[in-house]
Motif scaffolding. Structure first.
Motif: not given
Length: 124
Positions: A81-87, A95-100
């Motif tokens: 996952i790449m993002s600029a707008v998450v805490g 990560l719990e959802l399944g992102a590595t």
């Protein structure tokens, strides 16, 4: 050489991620949103890794991860996952959802390359 799909709606981020992936010796393909990315993954099923943004039209990154993890053919695919707008809590839930792995934008070449390397090392 691995085949990496990049799901990103922002053209600048698309080019940056593609350039970094290709500089690392892999082949990069770009999808403009999560729905297109999922359709490409289902149609070809020869990608080794997905790099995805969170905020995209049609199907966002969170929905894309949920869909992949529910698909028997694709549930084991590593996802960065790449993002600029998450805490911090958002990162944890992704990560719990399944992102590595998670990377903050703007992407830093060494961090993306290290994440790609770790994803493939974990698969081996």
């Amino acid at each position: 050489m691995k085949r990496i799909l990049i799901a990103e709606d922002d053209r600048i981020s698309q080019r940056l991620a593609k350039t970094i992936v290709e500089s690392f010796g892999h082949t990069a393909f770009v999808s403009p949103n999560g729905k297109h990315a999922y359709e490409a993954l289902k149609a070809e099923n020869s990608f080794d890794l997905l790099i995805t943004d969170i905020m995209m039209p049609e199907m966002d990154g969170r929905q894309l991860i949920q869909t992949l993890r529910g698909d028997t053919e694709l549930r084991e695919m590593p996802v960065i996952i790449m993002s600029a707008v998450v805490g911090v809590s958002d990162i944890s839930s992704l990560l719990e959802l399944g992102a590595t792995r998670f990377l903050a934008k703007p992407l830093i070449q060494e961090e993306l390359q290290e994440s790609i390397r770790r994803c493939f090392a974990a698969k081996s």
